[in-house]
Scaffold this motif. Structure first.
Motif, mmCIF file in Angstrom:
data_model
loop_
_atom_site.group_PDB
_atom_site.id
_atom_site.type_symbol
_atom_site.label_atom_id
_atom_site.label_comp_id
_atom_site.label_asym_id
_atom_site.label_seq_id
_atom_site.Cartn_x
_atom_site.Cartn_y
_atom_site.Cartn_z
ATOM 1 N N MET A 212 0.848 -1.198 0.000
ATOM 2 C CA MET A 212 0.000 0.000 0.000
ATOM 3 C C MET A 212 0.873 1.233 0.000
ATOM 4 O O MET A 212 1.767 1.354 0.852
ATOM 5 C CB MET A 212 -0.803 0.011 1.299
ATOM 6 C CG MET A 212 -2.244 -0.211 1.107
ATOM 7 S SD MET A 212 -3.071 -0.169 2.694
ATOM 8 C CE MET A 212 -4.713 -0.226 2.056
ATOM 9 N N VAL B 17 -4.079 5.913 1.715
ATOM 10 C CA VAL B 17 -5.108 5.863 2.762
ATOM 11 C C VAL B 17 -5.207 7.221 3.459
ATOM 12 O O VAL B 17 -4.312 8.050 3.317
ATOM 13 C CB VAL B 17 -4.780 4.768 3.814
ATOM 14 C CG1 VAL B 17 -5.130 3.405 3.291
ATOM 15 C CG2 VAL B 17 -3.329 4.820 4.230
ATOM 16 N N LYS C 294 0.212 6.009 5.687
ATOM 17 C CA LYS C 294 0.695 4.704 6.138
ATOM 18 C C LYS C 294 2.212 4.706 6.146
ATOM 19 O O LYS C 294 2.823 5.233 5.222
ATOM 20 C CB LYS C 294 0.165 3.640 5.169
ATOM 21 C CG LYS C 294 0.403 2.243 5.639
ATOM 22 C CD LYS C 294 0.213 1.255 4.505
ATOM 23 C CE LYS C 294 0.944 -0.043 4.748
ATOM 24 N NZ LYS C 294 2.394 0.047 4.806
ATOM 25 N N ARG D 171 -0.420 -6.726 8.164
ATOM 26 C CA ARG D 171 -1.572 -6.828 7.257
ATOM 27 C C ARG D 171 -1.129 -7.128 5.830
ATOM 28 O O ARG D 171 -1.664 -8.026 5.183
ATOM 29 C CB ARG D 171 -2.368 -5.524 7.326
ATOM 30 C CG ARG D 171 -3.571 -5.496 6.420
ATOM 31 C CD ARG D 171 -4.381 -4.217 6.605
ATOM 32 N NE ARG D 171 -5.363 -4.102 5.554
ATOM 33 C CZ ARG D 171 -5.111 -3.638 4.343
ATOM 34 N NH1 ARG D 171 -3.884 -3.215 4.055
ATOM 35 N NH2 ARG D 171 -6.051 -3.586 3.441
ATOM 36 N N ALA E 170 -6.813 3.601 -1.788
ATOM 37 C CA ALA E 170 -7.538 2.490 -1.155
ATOM 38 C C ALA E 170 -8.888 2.954 -0.643
ATOM 39 O O ALA E 170 -8.994 4.000 0.000
ATOM 40 C CB ALA E 170 -6.719 1.940 0.004
ATOM 41 N N GLU E 171 -9.909 2.157 -0.956
ATOM 42 C CA GLU E 171 -11.233 2.455 -0.396
ATOM 43 C C GLU E 171 -11.991 1.154 -0.164
ATOM 44 O O GLU E 171 -13.034 0.925 -0.743
ATOM 45 C CB GLU E 171 -12.003 3.382 -1.347
ATOM 46 C CG GLU E 171 -13.154 4.112 -0.684
ATOM 47 C CD GLU E 171 -14.484 3.860 -1.373
ATOM 48 O OE1 GLU E 171 -14.510 3.764 -2.603
ATOM 49 O OE2 GLU E 171 -15.477 3.747 -0.649
ATOM 50 N N ALA E 172 -11.445 0.270 0.647
ATOM 51 C CA ALA E 172 -12.062 -1.008 1.017
ATOM 52 C C ALA E 172 -12.076 -2.004 -0.144
ATOM 53 O O ALA E 172 -12.259 -1.628 -1.294
ATOM 54 C CB ALA E 172 -13.483 -0.824 1.533
ATOM 55 N N GLY E 173 -11.852 -3.260 0.212
ATOM 56 C CA GLY E 173 -11.868 -4.313 -0.802
ATOM 57 C C GLY E 173 -10.587 -4.358 -1.610
ATOM 58 O O GLY E 173 -10.578 -4.848 -2.743
ATOM 59 N N THR E 174 -9.484 -3.902 -1.040
ATOM 60 C CA THR E 174 -8.254 -3.855 -1.840
ATOM 61 C C THR E 174 -7.672 -5.243 -2.085
ATOM 62 O O THR E 174 -7.022 -5.456 -3.102
ATOM 63 C CB THR E 174 -7.170 -2.970 -1.191
ATOM 64 O OG1 THR E 174 -6.919 -3.451 0.124
ATOM 65 C CG2 THR E 174 -7.584 -1.525 -1.150
ATOM 66 N N ARG E 175 -7.899 -6.187 -1.153
ATOM 67 C CA ARG E 175 -7.323 -7.526 -1.414
ATOM 68 C C ARG E 175 -8.036 -8.174 -2.599
ATOM 69 O O ARG E 175 -7.410 -8.822 -3.429
ATOM 70 C CB ARG E 175 -7.334 -8.396 -0.160
ATOM 71 C CG ARG E 175 -8.646 -9.023 0.216
ATOM 72 C CD ARG E 175 -8.617 -9.590 1.613
ATOM 73 N NE ARG E 175 -8.398 -8.524 2.591
ATOM 74 C CZ ARG E 175 -7.864 -8.705 3.780
ATOM 75 N NH1 ARG E 175 -7.502 -9.907 4.164
ATOM 76 N NH2 ARG E 175 -7.713 -7.696 4.611
ATOM 77 N N SER F 221 -15.785 1.799 2.075
ATOM 78 C CA SER F 221 -14.979 2.001 3.272
ATOM 79 C C SER F 221 -15.867 2.167 4.514
ATOM 80 O O SER F 221 -15.633 1.551 5.555
ATOM 81 C CB SER F 221 -14.149 3.253 3.024
ATOM 82 O OG SER F 221 -13.114 3.320 3.851
ATOM 83 N N ASP G 194 -17.555 -1.003 5.426
ATOM 84 C CA ASP G 194 -16.567 -1.924 5.976
ATOM 85 C C ASP G 194 -16.312 -1.598 7.455
ATOM 86 O O ASP G 194 -16.254 -2.482 8.306
ATOM 87 C CB ASP G 194 -15.272 -1.804 5.156
ATOM 88 C CG ASP G 194 -14.244 -2.841 5.541
ATOM 89 O OD1 ASP G 194 -14.623 -3.998 5.732
ATOM 90 O OD2 ASP G 194 -13.057 -2.480 5.659
ATOM 91 N N ASP H 82 -17.740 -8.610 6.817
ATOM 92 C CA ASP H 82 -17.082 -8.459 5.507
ATOM 93 C C ASP H 82 -16.568 -9.847 5.117
ATOM 94 O O ASP H 82 -15.930 -10.518 5.926
ATOM 95 C CB ASP H 82 -15.914 -7.466 5.667
ATOM 96 C CG ASP H 82 -15.187 -7.210 4.363
ATOM 97 O OD1 ASP H 82 -15.765 -7.451 3.293
ATOM 98 O OD2 ASP H 82 -14.017 -6.763 4.425
HETATM 99 N N1 UDP Z 1 -7.066 0.929 5.499
HETATM 100 C C1 UDP Z 1 -6.468 2.085 5.953
HETATM 101 N N2 UDP Z 1 -5.188 2.012 6.465
HETATM 102 C C2 UDP Z 1 -4.495 0.827 6.548
HETATM 103 C C3 UDP Z 1 -5.126 -0.331 6.091
HETATM 104 C C4 UDP Z 1 -6.408 -0.253 5.577
HETATM 105 O O1 UDP Z 1 -7.065 3.153 5.869
HETATM 106 O O2 UDP Z 1 -3.350 0.820 7.016
HETATM 107 C C5 UDP Z 1 -8.431 1.019 4.893
HETATM 108 C C6 UDP Z 1 -8.357 0.867 3.376
HETATM 109 O O3 UDP Z 1 -9.288 1.729 2.757
HETATM 110 C C7 UDP Z 1 -8.761 -0.571 3.183
HETATM 111 C C8 UDP Z 1 -9.835 -0.696 4.279
HETATM 112 O O4 UDP Z 1 -9.260 0.000 5.373
HETATM 113 O O5 UDP Z 1 -9.255 -0.805 1.896
HETATM 114 C C9 UDP Z 1 -10.192 -2.112 4.643
HETATM 115 O O6 UDP Z 1 -9.050 -2.844 4.975
HETATM 116 P P1 UDP Z 1 -9.087 -4.415 5.148
HETATM 117 O O7 UDP Z 1 -7.942 -4.797 6.035
HETATM 118 O O8 UDP Z 1 -10.451 -4.880 5.504
HETATM 119 O O9 UDP Z 1 -8.701 -4.953 3.679
HETATM 120 P P2 UDP Z 1 -9.421 -4.756 2.287
HETATM 121 O O10 UDP Z 1 -10.905 -4.601 2.520
HETATM 122 O O11 UDP Z 1 -8.830 -3.523 1.658
HETATM 123 O O12 UDP Z 1 -9.100 -5.993 1.518
#
Ligand code: UDP
Length: 235
Positions: free
Chosen positions: A72, A77, A81, A88, A123-128, A168, A171, A177
């Motif tokens: 990331m 974010v 970060k 993570r 990043a706005e949730a669901g990045t994996r 986001s 989430d 989720d």
């Molecule tokens: N996020 C953040 N800072 C971090 C990690 C995550 O703001 O250090 C935010 C980011 O928008 C991410 C969301 O939290 O997409 C959800 O993170 P999660 O761990 O659930 O993974 P993701 O949904 O991205 O797969």
């Protein structure tokens, strides 16, 4: 309140995806690449290999190593970060590598490594899920032989309603989720994780919805690859 009169905070219905744009083959030096926008996510994926695994002691004489690295950007974010890997991103890299490896014909390339870089720019949730989806297109663009093109999408629960593809806010404030990656042809599940609480019935409903979402995204992946490689109109 995140859902009002059956409509979500960003105007979507419970079973609707955020807007998605996928472009294959965007980087000159990578063997394969993909740029993907999914809601507020912006992700670049690049594939290098198969190439000789070095140092030699990491080589597997029976197959290629698949090494995905999810990263990331500091500016991706809201709260800056710290650069570099953390718990993570190490976890996401591991589950992504395993999901992708399971569809690649790794036995065709002994002693090599296939490196996949996933860079989250916004990043706005669901990045994996977005990362796996982009990486799969980059692998196909690199010509890596695969049983199928993996695809991922999350479902979850917000205000007591099972919904597709969380934002986001959903989430953070929602009840659950459930990111899912599948091989769309066989519906084999390659990744399944869950945060929060769901009843068994809700879990079944969410899984079904996530798989439906995956299949919609799979069409966009194929279209992106066709857009790059088509030399004639496909009817
Ligand atoms: N996020 C953040 N800072 C971090 C990690 C995550 O703001 O250090 C935010 C980011 O928008 C991410 C969301 O939290 O997409 C959800 O993170 P999660 O761990 O659930 O993974 P993701 O949904 O991205 O797969």
């Amino acid at each position: 309140m995140l859902i009002k009169d059956g409509i979500r905070i960003d105007g979507r219905k419970p079973d609707e995806l955020r807007p998605i744009k996928i472009e294959a083959g965007v980087l000159y030096r990578a063997d394969g690449s993909c740029y993907l926008e999914w809601g507020g996510n912006k992700i670049m994926a690049a594939v290098y290999g198969p190439r000789e695994a070095l140092p030699r002691h990491i080589q597997d004489p029976t197959k290629a190593l698949v090494n995905a690295r999810y990263s990331m950007a500091s500016f991706s974010v809201e709260e800056r970060k710290r650069p570099g890997p953390d718990r993570r991103s190490t976890e996401i890299s591991k589950v992504t590598s395993e999901a992708l490896e399971s569809v690649i014909f790794t036995e065709l390339f002994p002693r090599t490594t296939i490196d996949i870089c996933i860079e989250v720019l916004d990043a706005e949730a669901g990045t994996r899920c977005a990362g796996i989806t982009a990486a799969a297109v980059a692998l196909a663009d690199a010509g890596i032989p695969m049983r199928d093109i993996p695809v991922a999408c999350a479902a979850g629960k917000v205000d007591g309603v099972v919904v597709l593809d969380l934002t986001s806010e959903e989430d953070k404030e929602g009840e659950a989720d459930l990111p899912v990656a599948i091989a769309p042809r066989t519906e084999e599940i390659l990744l399944l994780q869950m945060d929060g609480h769901l009843t068994y019935k809700e879990f079944e409903e969410a899984l079904e919805l996530a798989i439906k979402g995956c299949k919609q995204v799979a069409k966009l992946q194929r279209q992106a690859l066709l857009n790059k490689y088509k030399t004639f109109e496909v009817k």
